[in-house]
Design an enzyme around this catalytic site. Sequence first.
Site, PDB file in Angstrom:
ATOM      1  N   THR A  57       7.185   0.463  -0.425  1.00  0.00           N
ATOM      2  CA  THR A  57       8.033  -0.642  -0.859  1.00  0.00           C
ATOM      3  C   THR A  57       7.128  -1.792  -1.273  1.00  0.00           C
ATOM      4  OG1 THR A  57       9.590   0.072   0.807  1.00  0.00           O
ATOM      5  CG2 THR A  57       9.889  -2.138  -0.048  1.00  0.00           C
ATOM      6  N   VAL A  83       3.685  -0.602   2.754  1.00  0.00           N
ATOM      7  CA  VAL A  83       3.804  -1.734   1.832  1.00  0.00           C
ATOM      8  C   VAL A  83       2.894  -1.527   0.627  1.00  0.00           C
ATOM      9  CG1 VAL A  83       3.683  -4.226   1.583  1.00  0.00           C
ATOM     10  CG2 VAL A  83       4.304  -3.237   3.788  1.00  0.00           C
ATOM     11  N   LYS A  84       3.494  -1.628  -0.549  1.00  0.00           N
ATOM     12  CA  LYS A  84       2.712  -1.498  -1.785  1.00  0.00           C
ATOM     13  C   LYS A  84       2.144  -2.864  -2.155  1.00  0.00           C
ATOM     14  CE  LYS A  84       4.011   2.100  -5.035  1.00  0.00           C
ATOM     15  NZ  LYS A  84       4.862   2.390  -6.202  1.00  0.00           N
ATOM     16  N   ILE A  85       0.835  -2.891  -2.324  1.00  0.00           N
ATOM     17  CA  ILE A  85       0.133  -4.120  -2.696  1.00  0.00           C
ATOM     18  C   ILE A  85      -0.623  -3.827  -3.989  1.00  0.00           C
ATOM     19  CG2 ILE A  85      -1.721  -5.701  -2.003  1.00  0.00           C
ATOM     20  CD1 ILE A  85       0.542  -6.043  -0.075  1.00  0.00           C
TER      21      ILE A  85
END
Length: 221
Positions: A57, A83-85
């Site tokens: 996400t 978590v997509k960074i």
Amino acid sequence: MRLFLDTANVEHIKYGARLGIISGVTTNPSLVSKEGKVNYKKLVQEICSIIPGPVSTEVISQDVPGMVTEAREIAKWASNVVVKIPAGLEGTEATHILAKEGIKVNYTLCFSVNQALLAALAGAAYVSPFVGRLDDIGENGMSLVEDIVQVYRQYPDIKTEVIAASIRHPQHCLAAAKAGSHIATVPYAVLLQMAKHPLTEAGCARFLDDWCKVMGNVKNI
Ligand code: G3P
């Protein structure tokens, strides 16, 4: 190679889960937007409840404090959330902070081996080279996946897993598997294409035809 589904569509994810071959999901702001004006948190929690594996996400913020704050919040939504960074300096710093806190990061929008190296050094759990978007600008997207896999293999301490992303067709998936990518994240349409072959369909039709010629029009045993 494991398969993730690259979508935020709940019905498609449910179907992928029924097939038993999907072990994770990746989303991004564009994919979430395709589902309309949704409650982001509820949507992600629903996806996380359907697929027990990692569900990526993405943050919206572009600066380090914003990325870190959003990521900490997203990480509370479900135990299997990742978590997509985005790659880059800000993303690398944010990844480092989050990894130290035990938050799993998918270092996304990766377009070079050097970015993938930074992802690993910063402690990202996953790196997502975008194959199709490199093809779109006349480069060979899959050679990036091959190179990342090759470089990572030389350093057994690197635990970052490669997710071949921006997959556009089944050939991409095959090439990712040959390259040794840990994971390919595929759009729903590609998943359907992977299962189909005209000779399988023709073969089934002919078997049934031969059966019915002798046994009569009985379509089950
Ligand atoms: O996994 C990344 C993917 O969602 C991007 O795909 O087709 O928009 O380049 P695409």
